[in-house]
Structures are given as C-alpha cells and as structure tokens.
Design an enzyme around this catalytic site. Structure first.
Site, PDB file in Angstrom:
ATOM      1  N   SER A 126      -0.355  14.705  -6.011  1.00 28.36           N
ATOM      2  CA  SER A 126       0.646  14.254  -6.812  1.00 28.36           C
ATOM      3  C   SER A 126       0.789  14.918  -8.042  1.00 28.36           C
ATOM      4  O   SER A 126       1.201  15.964  -8.162  1.00 28.36           O
ATOM      5  CB  SER A 126       0.404  12.728  -7.275  1.00 28.36           C
ATOM      6  OG  SER A 126       1.364  11.963  -7.695  1.00 28.36           O
ATOM      7  N   HIS A 239       3.859   8.577   0.111  1.00 22.17           N
ATOM      8  CA  HIS A 239       2.946   9.308  -0.532  1.00 22.17           C
ATOM      9  C   HIS A 239       1.733   9.090  -0.408  1.00 22.17           C
ATOM     10  O   HIS A 239       0.698   9.917  -0.537  1.00 22.17           O
ATOM     11  CB  HIS A 239       3.297   8.532  -2.102  1.00 22.17           C
ATOM     12  CG  HIS A 239       2.720   9.633  -3.089  1.00 22.17           C
ATOM     13  ND1 HIS A 239       2.965  10.861  -3.555  1.00 22.17           N
ATOM     14  CD2 HIS A 239       1.941   9.290  -4.234  1.00 22.17           C
ATOM     15  CE1 HIS A 239       2.364  11.256  -4.512  1.00 22.17           C
ATOM     16  NE2 HIS A 239       1.752  10.353  -5.127  1.00 22.17           N
TER      17      HIS A 239
END
Length: 262
Positions: A126, A239
């Site tokens: 991330s 994600h």
C-alpha cells in the site's frame, strides 16, 4: 545522511505468535530521532536473507502486525518492520513519504549492520510501496524489491482517495496543484533512472484503496527504462486477498526473492 542512522539504541523482547520465530521491538536512530520497529528472526543461529517490511497507512491505520511479520520470517528471512516516526513510542511525526522515508533508509542500514543478514530485499504494501521504491532508489544494492497493492504516484492517490485529502493537505502542506514539487518528490516514478533492484509488482485488479493504475504506471516506467520487472495482476481481487490466496502469494513472492539473492 547521518552517520548514526540505523544504530540500535534498545532491544526489547516481544511475545511471538509463531513458535518458530523470535520477535523483538527495536529502537533505532533515524536522522537523530529515536524510531521503533519490529524485528523477526527464525529460531536457530544461521544466516538468512534480510527482508525490509514497509507498512502501509499512517498512524494507527495499517499498523505493523506481529503475525504478518512473523509470516515472512517463517519463510526463512530476518524481517525488520519500522513503525515510522511518531508511532508506538517513537519520536517525530510521520509525513507520508516525506522526511519519514529516512526511517525506511535507516532500517535498511540497520539490517545491513546485522552480521547474520546476507542480502536485503525490500517489500512495500500500500503506502509502503512508495517507501519501498524510494528505498530501492537510495540503495541500488538491494537484492530485490516487491510492491504489493503499492502506491507509486502520490498525486494519483490524492485524486482517487477523497477520504485522504484532508490528511494529505495537512501532512504535505497543500494540494498537488498548489505544491506539485512536494507531490513529485514523494512520487518514485520521477526518480527511477538510477534504480537497480529486480522488481515484482503484485496488485488486485479490483483494488479500490490503491487502484491498479499505480502498478500499471510503475510497470510502464520501469519497462521504458529497461529495468527488470515482473507483474502478477490478480483479476477479481481487491486491496486484501482471501487468506488462503494471501498465504500462497507470500510463499511465491518469497521464493521469487530468494531467486534474486545475490
């Protein structure tokens, strides 16, 4: 760069969720600040590849999780995961890949100083993707680099994540329109000419936290500079990957890293 960067100030044992892995909280120096991080070592007195784990998020979002760090150590790496400045008792304030990139650089030097560490691989998840790439630019001798669901363009993050705009304006000082140079300095895509490490890009195509466009831009830029890059795009994933797939990808990416150990 400060000569004492990466120097260990304090070591404190930490309960491990994994019987095969020892955990310690390390306090180390980063440009004069005392910053903390988590060190995970497979049990037994042998040398291992080093693994710099760069977390995502900011402050309490995306904190380093002991079980996750131990999961990578279980694959045969000595893992160090900096908390970044201002977190969990560390000095200073995070500024989203600005000055706090020094915490990642100093963590790389810390791993390098350990006699039981052979090569150092860099991993970013991330927001950690930006931290990883900036560290890879700083240390061309890194054995390899993996970015998973990683940010590569800070202006794109500002455009995509309306929920982060207030934080980004506060931490960076304004918008990409007002402060283009601040966003560019935090965007590794502009600084990859001297970048060396073989790179693996992992991304879920349906990621709404960090769009797959970040990885596509990184892939295009590395290829245009003729840098070694491999991409694993996962259709239908976001994600966060399902636990079973996640474990498999961890095994696969650590195998990929070991292939690139120098």
């Amino acid at each position: 760069m400060n000569k004492s960067n990466g120097k260990i100030i304090n070591i404190q044992r930490f309960p491990s969720p994994n019987p095969n892995v020892e955990l310690k909280i390390i306090t180390y120096l980063s440009n004069g600040l005392k910053v903390k991080g988590l060190l995970a070592e497979p049990k037994g007195e042998t040398t291992h590849e080093g693994f710099l784990y760069l977390r995502g998020g900011i402050k309490n979002v995306g904190k380093v999780r002991p079980a996750r760090v131990a999961q990578f150590a279980q694959e045969g790496f000595i893992v160090f995961a900096p908390y970044y400045r201002g977190n969990q008792g560390g000095e200073g304030n995070e500024d989203f890949a600005g000055e706090d990139r020094e915490d990642a650089f100093s963590a790389f030097l810390l791993l390098k100083s350990l006699p039981q560490v052979q090569n150092i691989h860099i991993f970013g998840f991330s927001r950690g993707g930006v931290m990883a790439l900036l560290t890879g630019i700083q240390f061309p001798d890194a054995a390899s680099l993996v970015t998973w669901g990683g940010v590569s363009d800070m202006s794109l993050t500002y455009q995509e994540r309306k929920d982060l705009r207030r934080m980004m304006k506060r931490v960076i000082g304004g918008t990409p329109e007002k402060l283009p140079e601040q966003y560019q300095s935090r965007t590794p895509l502009y600084h990859l000419e001297s970048y060396e490490p073989p790179t693996l890009i992992i991304h879920g195509v349906n990621d709404h936290n960090v769009s797959v466009e970040h990885s596509r831009r990184l892939e295009r830029r590395l290829k245009s500079l003729e840098k070694p890059v491999e991409c694993w795009y996962f259709e239908g994933f976001t994600h966060y990957f399902p636990p079973e797939i996640n474990r498999k990808v961890v095994q696969d990416l650590t195998k990929w890293m070991k292939k690139h150990g120098k």
